[in-house]
Design an enzyme around this catalytic site. Sequence first.
Site, PDB file in Angstrom:
ATOM      1  N   SER A  97     -92.224 -31.741 -59.800  1.00  0.00           N
ATOM      2  CA  SER A  97     -92.972 -31.847 -61.058  1.00  0.00           C
ATOM      3  C   SER A  97     -94.169 -30.927 -61.102  1.00  0.00           C
ATOM      4  O   SER A  97     -94.911 -30.923 -62.087  1.00  0.00           O
ATOM      5  CB  SER A  97     -93.486 -33.272 -61.247  1.00  0.00           C
ATOM      6  OG  SER A  97     -92.433 -34.176 -61.192  1.00  0.00           O
ATOM      7  N   THR A 146     -96.648 -35.359 -61.608  1.00  0.00           N
ATOM      8  CA  THR A 146     -97.743 -34.484 -62.037  1.00  0.00           C
ATOM      9  C   THR A 146     -98.979 -34.916 -61.290  1.00  0.00           C
ATOM     10  O   THR A 146     -99.257 -36.111 -61.202  1.00  0.00           O
ATOM     11  CB  THR A 146     -97.998 -34.692 -63.544  1.00  0.00           C
ATOM     12  OG1 THR A 146     -96.958 -34.053 -64.261  1.00  0.00           O
ATOM     13  CG2 THR A 146     -99.330 -34.143 -63.997  1.00  0.00           C
ATOM     14  N   THR A 191     -99.101 -29.312 -63.387  1.00  0.00           N
ATOM     15  CA  THR A 191     -97.750 -29.855 -63.614  1.00  0.00           C
ATOM     16  C   THR A 191     -96.769 -28.745 -64.004  1.00  0.00           C
ATOM     17  O   THR A 191     -97.181 -27.686 -64.488  1.00  0.00           O
ATOM     18  CB  THR A 191     -97.768 -30.900 -64.750  1.00  0.00           C
ATOM     19  OG1 THR A 191     -96.487 -31.536 -64.846  1.00  0.00           O
ATOM     20  CG2 THR A 191     -98.089 -30.268 -66.103  1.00  0.00           C
ATOM     21  N   ARG A 215     -92.474 -25.357 -74.804  1.00  0.00           N
ATOM     22  CA  ARG A 215     -93.175 -26.657 -74.900  1.00  0.00           C
ATOM     23  C   ARG A 215     -94.369 -26.717 -73.926  1.00  0.00           C
ATOM     24  O   ARG A 215     -94.286 -26.320 -72.778  1.00  0.00           O
ATOM     25  CB  ARG A 215     -92.185 -27.781 -74.582  1.00  0.00           C
ATOM     26  CG  ARG A 215     -92.773 -29.184 -74.688  1.00  0.00           C
ATOM     27  CD  ARG A 215     -93.254 -29.727 -73.357  1.00  0.00           C
ATOM     28  NE  ARG A 215     -93.666 -31.129 -73.447  1.00  0.00           N
ATOM     29  CZ  ARG A 215     -94.304 -31.764 -72.482  1.00  0.00           C
ATOM     30  NH1 ARG A 215     -94.599 -31.169 -71.361  1.00  0.00           N
ATOM     31  NH2 ARG A 215     -94.659 -33.030 -72.643  1.00  0.00           N
ATOM     32  N   THR A 269    -100.911 -39.009 -66.899  1.00  0.00           N
ATOM     33  CA  THR A 269     -99.579 -38.550 -66.512  1.00  0.00           C
ATOM     34  C   THR A 269     -98.567 -39.239 -67.414  1.00  0.00           C
ATOM     35  O   THR A 269     -98.877 -40.242 -68.046  1.00  0.00           O
ATOM     36  CB  THR A 269     -99.304 -38.849 -65.015  1.00  0.00           C
ATOM     37  OG1 THR A 269     -98.014 -38.348 -64.668  1.00  0.00           O
ATOM     38  CG2 THR A 269     -99.347 -40.332 -64.714  1.00  0.00           C
TER      39      THR A 269
END
Length: 333
Positions: A89, A191, A209, A219, A242
């Site tokens: 992640s 993350t 992250t 995104r 998170t």
Amino acid sequence: MKRRNFLKNATLTTAGLAVGSTLASCAESDSKEKKVITTPQASLPLVIATWNVPNATAKAWEILNNGGSVLDALEQGCMVEEADIKNQSVGKGGRPDRDGNVTLDACIMNKDGNCGSVVYMKNITHAITVARKVMEDTPHVMLAGKGAEDYAVSIGMKRENLLTEASKKEWKEWLVEKEYKPIINIENHDTIGMLAIDKNGDISGACTTSGLAYKMGGRVGDSPIIGSGLFVDNQIGAAVATGMGEEVVKTVGSFLVVELMRKGKSPQEACEEAIKRIVNKPNSDYKNFQVGYIAVNKQGETGAYSIHEWFSMTKFQDGKNENIQSDFFNKTV
Ligand code: SD4
């Protein structure tokens, strides 16, 4: 270990500086009686982080305990996870977007309210280092995409392929189904959001992250957005988020947690209130996603709360790590 530890405040006192022991000492008019308002004492330095990241918190605490700067502690703590290809992640080894690109988001904020971030950055493992450089060495707070990557190279960082064989294989398997369903963030968590208080009682924070797995190309989530993924006010405290970034952005979550602490809520109460803002929205789909917050206040009290279970906070204090299971909202599912 669960709820009891999670709710307890940081009341330990050992090596390091204890803060907040006396908030006010108010002499009565005849000065015979003194009213002393006390708050819990926290042993400093103190480092907390989202999820179970003992190596990262240990690294950060060690730097602080040896008198290093809080920004060095946060950066190097986050770098531990960015370099760990088993953490899918964050950084190298992160899960890609649906086109197979690993794109990183990160930010950092210091005690003076300065901040820096990078969004949608490819090919550079240590996004947190670039975010810090943006804060310290540029006139800007945010660099995106190719601009962020080119800036990283210009300051001597090397381009790397961030897509590991393991993450590539999972992505290829996902492509067969092509169903985008980050249900309660099972596909992607860990993350790292990290908050630290140095020996002087000054607070800073960081977040890094690779974002949600198999997201659309382009995104960007909450993690690099100051106020959403992270917020620090050295007078009050700090918070980091998170989980499903879209939901955090919609409620400006970390800023909200800090503002709630400003109004007198404990870190725990503030995290709970911020989560309830999300679940209580009209037509909230909260059963299908996860969001978690951790927070610390100026007195060194900490809190964590999430919508669903499986969220934890790592806390490094007094030379030892503790992984604390978070209390959570949706206990019935
Ligand atoms: C995001 N908040 O990009 C991040 C994802 C996350 O643990 O926190 N994963 O929306």
